[in-house]
Write a protein that holds these residues in place. Structure first.
Motif, PDB file in Angstrom:
ATOM      1  N   GLY A  33       8.060  36.522  29.197  1.00  0.00           N
ATOM      2  CA  GLY A  33       8.819  35.382  28.690  1.00  0.00           C
ATOM      3  C   GLY A  33       8.204  34.094  29.193  1.00  0.00           C
ATOM      4  N   ASP A  34       8.870  32.988  28.845  1.00  0.00           N
ATOM      5  CA  ASP A  34       8.278  31.678  29.093  1.00  0.00           C
ATOM      6  C   ASP A  34       9.220  30.773  29.890  1.00  0.00           C
ATOM      7  OD1 ASP A  34       7.147  28.965  28.543  1.00  0.00           O
ATOM      8  OD2 ASP A  34       5.826  30.174  27.272  1.00  0.00           O
ATOM      9  N   SER A  35       8.680  30.158  30.917  1.00  0.00           N
ATOM     10  CA  SER A  35       9.507  29.268  31.753  1.00  0.00           C
ATOM     11  C   SER A  35       9.972  28.039  30.984  1.00  0.00           C
ATOM     12  CB  SER A  35       8.717  28.828  32.994  1.00  0.00           C
ATOM     13  OG  SER A  35       7.570  28.112  32.596  1.00  0.00           O
ATOM     14  N   ARG A  36       9.364  27.759  29.817  1.00  0.00           N
ATOM     15  CA  ARG A  36       9.807  26.610  29.017  1.00  0.00           C
ATOM     16  C   ARG A  36      11.132  26.901  28.311  1.00  0.00           C
ATOM     17  NH1 ARG A  36       4.037  25.879  26.185  1.00  0.00           N
ATOM     18  NH2 ARG A  36       4.107  28.113  26.590  1.00  0.00           N
ATOM     19  N   ASP A  37      11.547  28.176  28.336  1.00  0.00           N
ATOM     20  CA  ASP A  37      12.795  28.560  27.683  1.00  0.00           C
ATOM     21  C   ASP A  37      13.904  28.668  28.738  1.00  0.00           C
ATOM     22  OD1 ASP A  37      14.553  29.557  25.675  1.00  0.00           O
ATOM     23  OD2 ASP A  37      14.210  31.548  26.494  1.00  0.00           O
ATOM     24  N   TYR A  38      14.853  27.733  28.685  1.00  0.00           N
ATOM     25  CA  TYR A  38      15.871  27.696  29.742  1.00  0.00           C
ATOM     26  C   TYR A  38      16.679  28.990  29.828  1.00  0.00           C
ATOM     27  CZ  TYR A  38      19.607  26.728  32.808  1.00  0.00           C
ATOM     28  OH  TYR A  38      20.478  26.841  33.852  1.00  0.00           O
ATOM     29  N   LYS A  39      17.022  29.563  28.643  1.00  0.00           N
ATOM     30  CA  LYS A  39      17.860  30.779  28.651  1.00  0.00           C
ATOM     31  C   LYS A  39      17.174  31.912  29.416  1.00  0.00           C
ATOM     32  CE  LYS A  39      20.636  30.298  24.530  1.00  0.00           C
ATOM     33  NZ  LYS A  39      20.541  30.464  23.086  1.00  0.00           N
ATOM     34  N   THR A  40      15.866  32.009  29.234  1.00  0.00           N
ATOM     35  CA  THR A  40      15.100  33.046  29.948  1.00  0.00           C
ATOM     36  C   THR A  40      15.221  32.816  31.453  1.00  0.00           C
ATOM     37  OG1 THR A  40      13.531  33.195  28.137  1.00  0.00           O
ATOM     38  CG2 THR A  40      12.769  34.016  30.261  1.00  0.00           C
ATOM     39  N   CYS A  41      15.045  31.571  31.879  1.00  0.00           N
ATOM     40  CA  CYS A  41      15.079  31.268  33.318  1.00  0.00           C
ATOM     41  C   CYS A  41      16.464  31.552  33.886  1.00  0.00           C
ATOM     42  CB  CYS A  41      14.715  29.808  33.567  1.00  0.00           C
ATOM     43  SG  CYS A  41      13.063  29.392  33.017  1.00  0.00           S
ATOM     44  N   SER A  42      17.481  31.151  33.131  1.00  0.00           N
ATOM     45  CA  SER A  42      18.849  31.314  33.605  1.00  0.00           C
ATOM     46  C   SER A  42      19.201  32.789  33.763  1.00  0.00           C
ATOM     47  CB  SER A  42      19.772  30.609  32.601  1.00  0.00           C
ATOM     48  OG  SER A  42      21.086  30.886  32.892  1.00  0.00           O
ATOM     49  N   ALA A  43      18.796  33.595  32.779  1.00  0.00           N
ATOM     50  CA  ALA A  43      19.096  35.034  32.850  1.00  0.00           C
ATOM     51  C   ALA A  43      18.358  35.673  34.031  1.00  0.00           C
ATOM     52  CB  ALA A  43      18.692  35.716  31.542  1.00  0.00           C
ATOM     53  N   LEU A  44      17.122  35.222  34.252  1.00  0.00           N
ATOM     54  CA  LEU A  44      16.309  35.826  35.320  1.00  0.00           C
ATOM     55  C   LEU A  44      16.821  35.484  36.716  1.00  0.00           C
ATOM     56  CD1 LEU A  44      12.659  35.346  34.115  1.00  0.00           C
ATOM     57  CD2 LEU A  44      13.874  37.487  34.476  1.00  0.00           C
ATOM     58  N   ALA A  45      17.402  34.303  36.874  1.00  0.00           N
ATOM     59  CA  ALA A  45      17.807  33.853  38.216  1.00  0.00           C
ATOM     60  C   ALA A  45      19.106  34.507  38.702  1.00  0.00           C
ATOM     61  CB  ALA A  45      17.926  32.333  38.238  1.00  0.00           C
ATOM     62  N   LYS A  46      19.775  35.227  37.810  1.00  0.00           N
ATOM     63  CA  LYS A  46      21.051  35.863  38.220  1.00  0.00           C
ATOM     64  C   LYS A  46      20.806  36.914  39.297  1.00  0.00           C
ATOM     65  CE  LYS A  46      24.037  35.145  34.310  1.00  0.00           C
ATOM     66  NZ  LYS A  46      23.160  34.280  33.553  1.00  0.00           N
TER      67      LYS A  46
END
Ligand SMILES: NC(=O)c1ccc[n+]([C@@H]2O[C@H](COP(=O)([O-])OP(=O)(O)OC[C@H]3O[C@@H](n4cnc5c(N)ncnc54)[C@H](O)[C@@H]3O)[C@@H](O)[C@H]2O)c1
Length: 328
Positions: A69-82
């Motif tokens: 995935g891509d760090s430019r996509d906020y949803k990806t980052c948010s899901a990963l940080a959980k």
């Protein structure tokens, strides 16, 4: 290492398929930690992850979850940080020449991508965000060795993007109480560093050229100097920064180098001698590249004092450990 197998933590490593990211992954898994990795394979490689997992017993590999995935996509980052305890942010476009050609992509990945990681970390109450900055932020400041407080004019969009990271790191620490620590890497080298990219770093490029008995190019007259830092020292700095309990370090940035200075000519003869290449293969000289700085050498006292960083590898030792990977 300070990592304990008894109480494993969950680490998010962005840029995990890259050179430094893959070494962070290897050390964390070896030490019984759980790792979530993000990469979009822009410059990283599936082989780097495969290389790490191949060396580990299957029960340790099972503790790794990879997300393409891509760090430019906020949803990806948010899901990963959980559920993540520590973030080690290394996803970036690391090339100065590329940034001069395409500053917008460098900004999107290096700045917006980092901002997404910071927001996601803050929302998910991550304990620490450690991120990769760069000695490029020293720009044209001639002071040697480089001390964290003395910055010059920035010489590339890449340098600007890394300085923006530092400012956002500071702001998230101060305004949102998210403990961040920035690490200003000097020239990092080691196994799995890509020699084939059009913007390859000097050590992998020269090792590969000399193994193939092809001439190496020296940009400038060879007097340009750098502080070459073996990748295991960068791994050590990341783990110490993540686990550091000194609030004085939060929101701050630290030089991470070896604390010694080597010219390109000295580096050339070291690699040549290690590989046993004869004196008849002479280097070829060409112009220095725009955006490159002439001398770079880290004062690492602040990292020593506040996060307990202590480099364990000289350039010579690091090269001995690096060469077998390229000679495979
Ligand atoms: N290697 C060095 O000497 C050095 C020096 C100073 C700073 N740094 C910094 O250290 C970090 C790691 O550098 P490296 O040498 O391992 O580089 P690398 O190119 O090997 O690793 C970067 C990784 O990030 C990934 N990536 C890029 N954009 C992404 C995105 N939008 N989303 C998800 N993944 C993305 C790439 O595919 C790659 O795997 C970078 O931030 C770089 O700027 C490196």
């Amino acid at each position: 290492m300070l990592l304990t197998h008894d109480s494993p933590a969950t680490w998010l490593v962005t840029g995990v398929a890259g050179f430094i990211g893959s070494h962070l992954l290897e050390t964390l898994l070896k030490n019984g930690q759980r790792v979530v990795g993000l990469d979009n394979f822009l410059t990283g490689k599936k082989e780097n992850i495969a290389d790490v997992l191949r060396r580990l017993p299957p029960e340790k590999s099972k503790e790794f979850t990879f997300v393409e995935g891509d760090s430019r996509d906020y949803k990806t980052c948010s899901a990963l940080a959980k559920g993540v305890d520590y973030v080690l942010h290394h996803a970036a476009l690391g090339s100065v020449p590329h940034s001069l050609k395409d500053p917008v992509t460098t900004h999107d990945i290096n700045v917006t991508g980092f901002l997404n990681i910071l927001r996601a970390s803050e929302e998910n109450k991550v304990s620490r965000v450690v991120y990769a900055s760069s000695s490029a932020v020293y720009g044209d400041d001639p002071t040697l060795p480089k001390e964290e407080g003395h910055l010059g004019n920035l010489l590339s969009p890449y340098a600007a993007s890394k300085r923006m990271n530092e400012l956002y790191g500071q702001v998230f620490s101060r305004c949102y109480g998210l403990p961040t620590i920035g690490l200003r890497y000097f020239n990092v080298f080691g196994p799995r560093q890509d020699p084939d990219s059009s913007y390859a770093a000097v050590i992998p490029l020269w090792i590969q050229s000399l193994i193939k008995t092809q001439p190496c190019y020296i940009n400038g007259d060879g007097s340009t100097s750098r502080d070459f830092c073996y990748v295991e020292d960068v791994v050590q700095a990341n783990i110490k920064a993540a686990l550091c309990q000194n609030p004085q370090a939060y929101g701050d940035v630290f030089n991470i180098g070896c604390g010694t200075r080597t010219t390109l000519l000295e580096l050339y003869s070291l690699i040549k001698n290690e590989l046993g290449v004869g004196d008849d293969l002479l280097p070829l000289y060409r112009e220095t590249r725009p955006g490159d700085i002439q001398h770079s050498f880290a004062n690492i006292e602040k990292a020593r004092n506040l996060i307990g960083y202590e480099p364990g590898y000289s350039l010579e030792t690091g090269l001995k450990l690096t060469l077998p990977w390229f000679s495979r």
